[in-house]
Design an enzyme around this catalytic site. Structure first.
Site, PDB file in Angstrom:
ATOM      1  N   ASN A   1      -0.676   1.181   6.198  1.00 57.34           N
ATOM      2  CA  ASN A   1       0.170   0.369   5.388  1.00 57.34           C
ATOM      3  C   ASN A   1       0.602  -0.651   6.111  1.00 57.34           C
ATOM      4  O   ASN A   1       1.469  -0.269   7.269  1.00 57.34           O
ATOM      5  CB  ASN A   1       1.311   1.289   4.763  1.00 57.34           C
ATOM      6  N   GLY A   2       0.583  -1.780   5.961  1.00 58.97           N
ATOM      7  CA  GLY A   2       1.142  -2.992   6.722  1.00 58.97           C
ATOM      8  C   GLY A   2       0.132  -3.841   7.331  1.00 58.97           C
ATOM      9  O   GLY A   2      -1.365  -3.831   6.796  1.00 58.97           O
TER      10      GLY A   2
ATOM     11  N   GLU B   1       5.335 -13.546 -14.385  1.00 56.38           N
ATOM     12  CA  GLU B   1       4.723 -12.526 -13.742  1.00 56.38           C
ATOM     13  C   GLU B   1       3.785 -12.031 -14.759  1.00 56.38           C
ATOM     14  O   GLU B   1       2.763 -11.209 -14.311  1.00 56.38           O
ATOM     15  CB  GLU B   1       5.847 -11.594 -13.650  1.00 56.38           C
TER      16      GLU B   1
ATOM     17  N   LYS C   1      10.085 -13.350 -15.414  1.00 61.66           N
ATOM     18  CA  LYS C   1       9.343 -12.384 -16.142  1.00 61.66           C
ATOM     19  C   LYS C   1       8.118 -12.911 -17.193  1.00 61.66           C
ATOM     20  O   LYS C   1       7.116 -12.401 -17.153  1.00 61.66           O
ATOM     21  CB  LYS C   1      10.209 -11.950 -17.602  1.00 61.66           C
TER      22      LYS C   1
ATOM     23  N   HIS D   1      18.127 -34.305 -15.670  1.00 60.06           N
ATOM     24  CA  HIS D   1      18.055 -34.952 -14.513  1.00 60.06           C
ATOM     25  C   HIS D   1      16.288 -34.741 -14.240  1.00 60.06           C
ATOM     26  O   HIS D   1      16.047 -34.495 -12.900  1.00 60.06           O
ATOM     27  CB  HIS D   1      18.719 -34.275 -13.212  1.00 60.06           C
TER      28      HIS D   1
ATOM     29  N   CYS E   1       0.905  -0.996   0.025  1.00 61.12           N
ATOM     30  CA  CYS E   1       0.035  -0.038   0.090  1.00 61.12           C
ATOM     31  C   CYS E   1       0.970   0.983   0.212  1.00 61.12           C
ATOM     32  O   CYS E   1       1.918   1.309   0.546  1.00 61.12           O
ATOM     33  CB  CYS E   1      -1.080   0.168   1.082  1.00 61.12           C
TER      34      CYS E   1
ATOM     35  N   TRP F   1      -3.139  -2.702  -1.271  1.00 61.20           N
ATOM     36  CA  TRP F   1      -2.721  -3.992  -1.899  1.00 61.20           C
ATOM     37  C   TRP F   1      -3.274  -4.758  -0.749  1.00 61.20           C
ATOM     38  O   TRP F   1      -2.733  -4.851   0.352  1.00 61.20           O
ATOM     39  CB  TRP F   1      -1.119  -4.153  -2.130  1.00 61.20           C
TER      40      TRP F   1
ATOM     41  N   LYS G   1       5.047  -3.800  -6.774  1.00 69.37           N
ATOM     42  CA  LYS G   1       6.391  -3.527  -7.064  1.00 69.37           C
ATOM     43  C   LYS G   1       7.273  -3.707  -6.087  1.00 69.37           C
ATOM     44  O   LYS G   1       8.417  -4.068  -5.937  1.00 69.37           O
ATOM     45  CB  LYS G   1       6.620  -2.270  -7.801  1.00 69.37           C
TER      46      LYS G   1
ATOM     47  N   GLU H   1      15.589 -15.549 -14.468  1.00 70.63           N
ATOM     48  CA  GLU H   1      14.983 -14.305 -14.859  1.00 70.63           C
ATOM     49  C   GLU H   1      13.840 -14.277 -16.119  1.00 70.63           C
ATOM     50  O   GLU H   1      12.891 -13.805 -16.105  1.00 70.63           O
ATOM     51  CB  GLU H   1      15.970 -13.170 -15.147  1.00 70.63           C
TER      52      GLU H   1
ATOM     53  N   ARG I   1       3.088   0.291  -5.376  1.00 73.02           N
ATOM     54  CA  ARG I   1       2.972  -0.221  -3.780  1.00 73.02           C
ATOM     55  C   ARG I   1       1.729  -1.154  -3.820  1.00 73.02           C
ATOM     56  O   ARG I   1       1.528  -1.908  -2.683  1.00 73.02           O
ATOM     57  CB  ARG I   1       2.953   0.728  -2.875  1.00 73.02           C
TER      58      ARG I   1
HETATM   59  C1  G6P Z   1       8.665  -7.547  -6.219  1.00 74.18           C
HETATM   60  C2  G6P Z   1       8.556  -7.062  -7.821  1.00 74.18           C
HETATM   61  C3  G6P Z   1       9.919  -7.637  -8.415  1.00 74.18           C
HETATM   62  C4  G6P Z   1      11.186  -7.373  -7.608  1.00 74.18           C
HETATM   63  C5  G6P Z   1      11.038  -7.866  -6.182  1.00 74.18           C
HETATM   64  C6  G6P Z   1      12.051  -7.415  -5.485  1.00 74.18           C
HETATM   65  O1  G6P Z   1       8.001  -9.071  -6.409  1.00 74.18           O
HETATM   66  O2  G6P Z   1       7.445  -7.430  -8.393  1.00 74.18           O
HETATM   67  O3  G6P Z   1       9.925  -7.111  -9.616  1.00 74.18           O
HETATM   68  O4  G6P Z   1      12.346  -7.947  -8.265  1.00 74.18           O
HETATM   69  O5  G6P Z   1       9.950  -7.342  -5.837  1.00 74.18           O
HETATM   70  O6  G6P Z   1      12.279  -6.015  -5.231  1.00 74.18           O
HETATM   71  P1  G6P Z   1      13.177  -5.041  -4.987  1.00 74.18           P
HETATM   72  O7  G6P Z   1      12.901  -3.680  -4.735  1.00 74.18           O
HETATM   73  O8  G6P Z   1      13.756  -5.199  -3.623  1.00 74.18           O
HETATM   74  O9  G6P Z   1      14.491  -5.097  -6.057  1.00 74.18           O
END
Ligand code: G6P
Length: 627
Positions: free
Chosen positions: A98-99, A507, A504, A523, A2, A74, A622, A500, A27
């Site tokens: 928030n929290g 996500e 991606k 394996h 949030c 969120w 994010k 990665e 957030r």
């Molecule tokens: C969330 C985001 C990711 C990010 C991760 C770590 O899951 O969706 O894109 O890599 O947090 O975030 P940070 O801000 O610590 O890199």
């Protein structure tokens, strides 16, 4: 998670709050709301869904007051709905939160038994009830919040307003960040600095367990005992960056295209291009954060070198995409500096009673600088005898402030929830860091330094070339979206790139994707392969190329459809692949950075072809400020 914001001052609070929420939407984005004074009452408007829904609702509403609060959510407790959206309002008191309030069940039962009318499923509303009750008695917002705080368990931050004291906001922090900006006759409280720096550069970072009473003219900070804390605002130099798409359909695509410039910015600080030399400079190990950013010339490079020379072990701790950057760092640092490196998910590290030997360097990587697990791991490390170093994109974020050394990604504001440019900037910085440590340790000689620095100098223009695969993926996505799943494979430093790539796609496209070490295919994952499975192989020219090609023969023999990321002129790879995306010739460590671009484009275009919201994928945020 949030995002929360509060404003008071001569400007139109609606504009300040909505612009602030736009900066904070990363957030959380399942609902949003505002409460702004109007004719002496806190008028509240909330909407389910993205911020634009709230925007539409308030477009034609005017507020004549000069104080307000806002929130972008969120969901933790209670479904994403208008009813559960913040601000909450009880008897003239309005609150954003928030929290998590962990003892919410007990509080709810208690309030219900006293006849409280609870209108949402959230833990947050309960705090509004408790503060409103105290306010009936004390008629003082600060005192009411102070009285309620000992009753709340969990990590949370709040901002509270009251109609009966319309000249102040009260803010409290324990966990999620809160920053207060002190302007000329105006103040802004927000979850991060971005909504603030448009109005003032004077800021107070609230520490845990601090309460602030904020009026237009002053900010007074207290500890939990009610004792006043003397603190001067910190003068920051960061400016506000408007999040604009600049003609791109999505922030993510814009951010993918910004990577050459972002990488250039990140490395420029540490490269002497004429001498082809790396200089890390003063990372601030011996200063407090305030001293470090106040220094006009960061000159303590000798001390930084001394500390790094003594490093015998490196730990890299992070989450999500930042964790994969850490894995790349492991390959680079071990190869160049011959120092053992351990990389771990922050959420695991903090709970496994880790052993941190003396002379260890503890690196956290975090785009936001606020990820709760990474922060907790850093705090754990800071309790022991190690040196901490953060690689963050947000200067002044909690992780940056609590680390002893600082490296900045300099990627600029990243809006797309799935990280792109922060990742590649970090990879470039890890190249710099690994090489520099190697130099200090006497493991990298001058010739190698020159060769690798040249590689870094060419990186931005080579990334530009790789971006031309944009066209390929924009068309290929229509076919790619029909595969039943994706397997990403790579060896050595390209293995984390495979991880990665798979992340991606998960996500953004919500498709099944797995990243695997190419040598491990036999394996288990090889059983998944048939002609409905796409295999993305990251295999640019390096020592392991031949071995990866052998693994590909095994895939091909079982009908897997291969998309290769290789180096130009590579015939064998071409023969085996349905598509070969070739990268310009480069150093092995730079290849890994170049390979990221195609996997980002693939995920972006497949998600887009499936009609998904690529900038704000479902269920994600994010910055994850809860455990
Ligand atoms: C969330 C985001 C990711 C990010 C991760 C770590 O899951 O969706 O894109 O890599 O947090 O975030 P940070 O801000 O610590 O890199």
């Amino acid at each position: 998670m949030c995002g929360i914001i509060g404003y008071q001052g001569e400007r139109n609070p609606k504009e300040v709050i909505i612009n602030g929420l736009k900066c904070l939407e990363y957030r959380g984005y399942d609902s949003a709301g505002i409460a702004i004074l109007n004719d002496g009452k806190l008028k509240r408007v909330r909407a389910e869904g993205k911020l634009e829904n709230l925007n539409k609702k308030i477009e034609n509403i005017d507020f004549n007051g000069h104080l307000g609060i806002g929130h972008t959510r969120w969901a933790t407790h209670g479904a994403p709905s208008e009813m559960n959206a913040h601000p909450h309002y009880v008897d003239g008191v309005s609150l954003v939160h928030n929290g998590i309030i962990e003892n919410y069940m007990d509080l709810r039962d208690e309030l219900l038994s006293c006849g409280a009318k609870i209108t949402s499923e959230t833990d947050s509303e309960l705090v509004a009830h408790l503060v409103a009750r105290e306010f009936q008695i004390s008629k003082d917002l600060l005192k009411s919040v102070q009285k309620v705080l000992p009753r709340l368990e969990g990590a949370f931050s709040i901002v509270v307003a009251s109609e009966d004291q319309p000249d102040r906001l009260v803010a409290f922090k324990n966990g999620p960040p809160l920053v207060i900006g002190q302007g000329d006759g105006e103040t802004v409280v927000a979850s991060d600095i971005q909504p603030i720096v448009a109005y003032t550069k004077k800021v107070f970072y609230l520490e845990d367990f601090e309460i602030a009473e904020v009026t237009r003219e002053k900010v007074e900070i207290y500890n939990l005992k009610g004792e006043k804390i003397d603190r001067m605002p910190l003068e920051v130099s960061w400016s506000s960056e408007k999040a604009e798409k600049h003609g791109f359909p999505h922030f993510m695509l814009k951010e993918i295209f910004e990577q050459p410039a972002a990488v250039q910015r990140a490395i420029a600080e540490y490269l002497d291009i004429e001498k082809k030399e790396i200089q890390l400079g003063d990372l601030g190990f011996s200063d407090t954060f305030d001293q470090y950013i106040a220094k006009a010339n960061k000159k303590n490079a000798i001390e930084t070198d001394e500390i790094l020379k003594n490093v015998e072990r490196v730990f890299i701790v992070a989450c999500g995409t930042s964790y994969y950057a850490g894995l790349v760092g492991e390959y680079l640092i071990e190869k160049w500096a011959r120092v053992p490196v351990e990389v771990e998910f922050a959420s695991e590290f903090r709970y496994r009673h880790p052993v941190l030997p003396k002379n260890s360097l503890f690196i956290t990587i975090s785009q936001s600088g606020e990820t709760a697990d990474t922060l907790a791991a850093l705090r754990l490390a800071n309790e022991s005898d190690v040196t901490s170093l953060s690689i963050c994109n947000v200067p002044g974020s909690t992780i940056d402030r609590e680390s002893t050394g600082h490296i900045y990604m300099s990627a600029g504001v990243e809006v797309g929830v799935a990280s792109t440019k922060a990742f590649t900037s970090t990879l470039a910085l890890l190249n710099i860091f690994g090489l520099y440590l190697g130099k200090l340790k006497g493991e990298v000689d001058r010739d190698e330094e020159v060769r690798l620095v040249e590689g870094l100098i060419h990186l931005p223009s080579q990334m530009e070339q790789v971006l031309s695969y944009d066209k390929f993926f924009s068309q290929a996505a229509e076919t790619l979206k029909n595969f039943k799943g994706f397997l990403y494979i790579g060896r050595g430093v390209n293995f984390p790139i495979a991880l990665e790539g798979a992340l991606k796609l998960k996500e953004l496209a919500y498709m099944h994707a797995e990243g695997y070490a190419a040598g491990e295919m036999k394996h288990g994952p090889i059983a998944l392969i048939d002609n409905r499975m796409a295999i993305v192989v990251v295999a640019p020219d390096d020592d392991l190329y031949e071995k990866t090609v052998s693994n590909l023969e095994e895939v091909r023999a079982r009908g897997g459809q291969i998309i290769s990321i290789g180096t130009e002129g590579n015939k064998k790879l071409k023969e085996l692949s349905l598509h070969l995306l070739s990268l310009p010739k480069s150093e092995w460590s730079i290849n890994a950075i170049l390979s990221v671009v195609p996997v980002q484009l693939l995920a972006y275009y497949v998600a887009n072809a499936l009609g998904h919201d690529v900038d704000q994928p479902r269920n994600l945020a994010k910055s994850v400020t809860v455990e």
